[in-house]
Design a protein around this motif. Structure first.
Motif, PDB file in Angstrom:
ATOM      1  N   LEU A  17       0.807  -1.212   0.000  1.00  0.00           N
ATOM      2  CA  LEU A  17       0.000   0.000   0.000  1.00  0.00           C
ATOM      3  C   LEU A  17       0.846   1.271   0.000  1.00  0.00           C
ATOM      4  CD1 LEU A  17      -2.867  -0.914   2.457  1.00  0.00           C
ATOM      5  CD2 LEU A  17      -2.939  -0.799  -0.026  1.00  0.00           C
ATOM      6  N   GLY A  18       2.130   1.162  -0.157  1.00  0.00           N
ATOM      7  CA  GLY A  18       2.959   2.351  -0.196  1.00  0.00           C
ATOM      8  C   GLY A  18       3.184   2.933   1.194  1.00  0.00           C
ATOM      9  N   ARG A  23      -1.867   6.249   2.114  1.00  0.00           N
ATOM     10  CA  ARG A  23      -3.017   5.395   2.365  1.00  0.00           C
ATOM     11  C   ARG A  23      -4.227   6.220   2.796  1.00  0.00           C
ATOM     12  NH1 ARG A  23       0.236   1.499   6.518  1.00  0.00           N
ATOM     13  NH2 ARG A  23       2.055   1.119   5.190  1.00  0.00           N
ATOM     14  N   PRO A  24      -5.393   5.924   2.258  1.00  0.00           N
ATOM     15  CA  PRO A  24      -6.594   6.632   2.731  1.00  0.00           C
ATOM     16  C   PRO A  24      -6.932   6.206   4.149  1.00  0.00           C
ATOM     17  CG  PRO A  24      -7.177   4.886   1.192  1.00  0.00           C
ATOM     18  CD  PRO A  24      -5.684   4.976   1.180  1.00  0.00           C
ATOM     19  N   CYS A  61      -4.857  -1.298   6.652  1.00  0.00           N
ATOM     20  CA  CYS A  61      -6.125  -0.675   6.255  1.00  0.00           C
ATOM     21  C   CYS A  61      -6.876  -0.082   7.438  1.00  0.00           C
ATOM     22  CB  CYS A  61      -7.010  -1.705   5.543  1.00  0.00           C
ATOM     23  SG  CYS A  61      -6.235  -2.478   4.113  1.00  0.00           S
ATOM     24  N   GLY A  62      -6.954  -0.831   8.528  1.00  0.00           N
ATOM     25  CA  GLY A  62      -7.583  -0.316   9.729  1.00  0.00           C
ATOM     26  C   GLY A  62      -9.097  -0.204   9.679  1.00  0.00           C
ATOM     27  N   LEU A  63      -9.742  -1.026   8.879  1.00  0.00           N
ATOM     28  CA  LEU A  63     -11.205  -0.996   8.765  1.00  0.00           C
ATOM     29  C   LEU A  63     -11.840  -2.033   9.684  1.00  0.00           C
ATOM     30  CD1 LEU A  63     -11.469  -0.694   4.894  1.00  0.00           C
ATOM     31  CD2 LEU A  63     -12.093   1.076   6.525  1.00  0.00           C
ATOM     32  N   LEU A  64     -13.010  -1.714  10.203  1.00  0.00           N
ATOM     33  CA  LEU A  64     -13.787  -2.658  10.999  1.00  0.00           C
ATOM     34  C   LEU A  64     -14.841  -3.294  10.114  1.00  0.00           C
ATOM     35  CD1 LEU A  64     -14.294  -0.610  14.301  1.00  0.00           C
ATOM     36  CD2 LEU A  64     -12.591  -2.381  13.810  1.00  0.00           C
ATOM     37  N   THR A  65     -14.778  -4.602   9.996  1.00  0.00           N
ATOM     38  CA  THR A  65     -15.706  -5.320   9.114  1.00  0.00           C
ATOM     39  C   THR A  65     -16.712  -6.111   9.933  1.00  0.00           C
ATOM     40  OG1 THR A  65     -14.349  -7.327   8.968  1.00  0.00           O
ATOM     41  CG2 THR A  65     -13.880  -5.547   7.387  1.00  0.00           C
ATOM     42  N   CYS A  66     -17.829  -6.394   9.296  1.00  0.00           N
ATOM     43  CA  CYS A  66     -18.891  -7.189   9.910  1.00  0.00           C
ATOM     44  C   CYS A  66     -19.271  -8.287   8.928  1.00  0.00           C
ATOM     45  CB  CYS A  66     -20.094  -6.295  10.217  1.00  0.00           C
ATOM     46  SG  CYS A  66     -21.522  -7.165  10.908  1.00  0.00           S
ATOM     47  N   TYR A  67     -19.344  -9.523   9.379  1.00  0.00           N
ATOM     48  CA  TYR A  67     -19.713 -10.629   8.494  1.00  0.00           C
ATOM     49  C   TYR A  67     -20.385 -11.727   9.306  1.00  0.00           C
ATOM     50  CZ  TYR A  67     -15.227 -12.548  10.160  1.00  0.00           C
ATOM     51  OH  TYR A  67     -14.187 -12.996  10.937  1.00  0.00           O
ATOM     52  N   HIS A  68     -21.117 -12.581   8.611  1.00  0.00           N
ATOM     53  CA  HIS A  68     -22.046 -13.488   9.294  1.00  0.00           C
ATOM     54  C   HIS A  68     -21.347 -14.539  10.145  1.00  0.00           C
ATOM     55  CE1 HIS A  68     -21.270 -15.873   5.597  1.00  0.00           C
ATOM     56  NE2 HIS A  68     -21.524 -16.917   6.369  1.00  0.00           N
ATOM     57  N   GLU A  69     -20.216 -15.059   9.706  1.00  0.00           N
ATOM     58  CA  GLU A  69     -19.581 -16.153  10.434  1.00  0.00           C
ATOM     59  C   GLU A  69     -19.120 -15.728  11.836  1.00  0.00           C
ATOM     60  OE1 GLU A  69     -17.887 -18.715   6.621  1.00  0.00           O
ATOM     61  OE2 GLU A  69     -16.496 -17.636   7.914  1.00  0.00           O
ATOM     62  N   LEU A 157     -10.194   0.000  -1.366  1.00  0.00           N
ATOM     63  CA  LEU A 157      -9.858   0.748  -0.156  1.00  0.00           C
ATOM     64  C   LEU A 157     -10.293   2.212  -0.286  1.00  0.00           C
ATOM     65  CD1 LEU A 157      -8.557   0.271   2.587  1.00  0.00           C
ATOM     66  CD2 LEU A 157      -6.374   1.034   1.589  1.00  0.00           C
ATOM     67  N   LYS A 158     -10.146   2.763  -1.482  1.00  0.00           N
ATOM     68  CA  LYS A 158     -10.554   4.150  -1.700  1.00  0.00           C
ATOM     69  C   LYS A 158     -12.059   4.312  -1.499  1.00  0.00           C
ATOM     70  CE  LYS A 158     -10.465   7.876  -5.115  1.00  0.00           C
ATOM     71  NZ  LYS A 158     -10.044   8.282  -6.487  1.00  0.00           N
ATOM     72  N   VAL A 159     -12.834   3.356  -2.025  1.00  0.00           N
ATOM     73  CA  VAL A 159     -14.287   3.421  -1.878  1.00  0.00           C
ATOM     74  C   VAL A 159     -14.678   3.270  -0.418  1.00  0.00           C
ATOM     75  CG1 VAL A 159     -16.456   2.231  -2.397  1.00  0.00           C
ATOM     76  CG2 VAL A 159     -14.804   2.648  -4.213  1.00  0.00           C
ATOM     77  N   LEU A 160     -14.109   2.290   0.270  1.00  0.00           N
ATOM     78  CA  LEU A 160     -14.489   2.015   1.656  1.00  0.00           C
ATOM     79  C   LEU A 160     -14.053   3.125   2.605  1.00  0.00           C
ATOM     80  CD1 LEU A 160     -13.765  -1.825   1.977  1.00  0.00           C
ATOM     81  CD2 LEU A 160     -15.923  -0.675   1.433  1.00  0.00           C
ATOM     82  N   CYS A 161     -13.025   3.868   2.238  1.00  0.00           N
ATOM     83  CA  CYS A 161     -12.535   4.935   3.098  1.00  0.00           C
ATOM     84  C   CYS A 161     -13.131   6.294   2.750  1.00  0.00           C
ATOM     85  CB  CYS A 161     -11.010   5.017   3.028  1.00  0.00           C
ATOM     86  SG  CYS A 161     -10.181   3.613   3.821  1.00  0.00           S
TER      87      CYS A 161
END
Length: 408
Positions: A17-18, A23-24, A61-69, A157-161
């Motif tokens: 990611l450079g 990074r966004p 990235c540092g994003l918080l994700t949510c998923y069913h499992e 990453l750009k879209v999510l940030c």
């Protein structure tokens, strides 16, 4: 299935990611948002998706994700869990594969309140995991991200940030009718009695049940039911009562006229030795040819009546941004199209509001079925490159009306 999953997993390579400054940064979570993105995927695509989640949640990235499992609450239904997770997330990422379209997407569409809330409030980010996927109609307006794109990770990453309020000019935006579906062809409707083929004097009969695609769009189902009842009024009994008499008269007149005319011609131009042969073989053939032509006329008569009924239906359906056309006696086509810009053009042309509305209603009545058919099939019988209408990337209704008036 394992081989396919292994192949997908092998495709995911964590990208560099450079520098940190390039990074966004993840958007701030505020209000009821607990996650940056809810990720919906099929269990068949779990290996690939888990690697994606690991990367998104990494310090890079540092994003918080949510998923069913991990985040679904035991004891709640899938739809309840999906509703809660979507409401707690800023965006919704869909991992599109054939398995997802067959399973998860069907669940998402099954709950219309969830689906509309999802589209109206949360940006959708479709990720195309496989080529040649039949993308659901409701997602056709969105520019998807291709997982095989070399720049996929940086684009994602750009879209999510990007904060939601800054995404209005993006190709990944919340549901904003009518731009989502405008100009889209919906699933055609086949007649219940069209499987074995119809006689020339028979008309198609259609189910009054609202199709799934229309149910997610219509605000008033009664308008659709009334439209189908109007089409079904061109029923077998009504069609036969008119066409059988016309068929008999045409056949009788055709036979008599051919017989008398041929006898005169024979007497003038032909030797008497050929008359018996002509009377036995040729005249019946010509008579049945005339009957066949009359049958085609009856078919066109029925289609014409169905088109008239479709025009009457469109006067009401246009308020729902739906127009109906006739593909044939056994198939109806539907398009989702906004006519607001075209209606304003009528107002500007006729100025007097009552007259403008009357002319617009008349245009709907007479020309909207043909317009719906052309729009659904993406083919118009005239060149539209010289004019500009109100439908981005397509022909709007007032363009069609102007061309029809010029040509006809």
């Amino acid at each position: 299935m394992d081989m396919v999953s292994d192949e997908r997993e092998a495709q995911f390579i964590t990208p560099p990611l450079g520098t940190l400054g390039d990074r966004p940064s993840p958007p701030e979570l505020a209000g009821r948002d607990h996650f940056h993105v809810f990720i919906s995927y099929s269990s068949c695509d779990s290996p690939w998706t888990q690697r994606l989640i690991t990367w998104l949640e990494s310090p890079q990235c540092g994003l918080l994700t949510c998923y069913h499992e991990r985040d679904f609450v035991p004891g709640c239904s899938i739809l309840e869990n999906m509703t809660n997770c979507i409401q707690k997330s800023q965006k919704v990422l869909l991992v599109l594969s054939q398995d997802f379209v067959r399973s998860r997407w069907c669940l998402l569409e099954a709950n219309l309140s969830l689906f509309r809330d999802c589209l109206e409030r949360k940006p959708l980010v479709p990720v195309l995991l496989e080529p040649d996927i039949t993308i659901p109609m409701h997602l056709c307006h969105i520019t998807y991200l291709d997982a095989k794109d070399p720049e996929f990770h940086s684009k994602l990453l750009k879209v999510l940030c990007t904060p939601n309020h800054q995404m209005q000019g993006s190709s990944v935006v919340p549901y904003q009718p009518p731009s989502v579906y405008n100009g889209k062809a919906l699933q055609p409707l086949s007649a219940l009695n069209g499987g074995g083929g119809l006689k020339e004097w028979e008309a198609g009969l259609f189910s009054e049940g609202v199709p799934d695609q229309l149910r997610s769009i219509l605000h008033n189902d009664e308008k659709y039911v009334a439209a189908i009842r109007n089409i079904n009024s061109v029923s077998l009994t009504k069609a036969m009562s008119r066409t059988s008499v016309a068929l008999f008269v045409c056949a009788a007149i055709g036979f008599v006229s051919l017989l008398t005319g041929s006898i005169v011609i024979m007497g003038v131009f032909m030797d008497s030795s050929y008359r018996p042969l002509l009377s036995i073989y040729v005249l019946p053939l010509l008579a049945w040819l005339r009957i066949g032509l009359c049958g085609n006329e009856m078919t066109m008569y029925i289609i014409s009546n169905m088109q008239k009924c479709a025009g009457q239906a469109n006067v009401a359906l246009a308020e729902e941004k739906i127009l109906m056309g006739c593909e044939s006696r056994t198939k109806l086509c539907f398009v989702y199209v906004s006519l607001e810009g075209c209606k304003l053009m009528f107002n500007e042309t006729f100025q007097e509001s009552a007259l403008a509305n009357e002319m617009f209603q008349r245009a709907l009545l007479l020309l909207s079925p043909g317009y719906a058919y052309c729009l659904a099939n993406k083919h118009f019988p005239f060149d539209m490159t010289s004019s500009h209408g109100h439908l981005d990337g397509g022909v709007c209704f007032c363009q069609y009306v102007i061309q029809k008036l010029k040509n006809d």
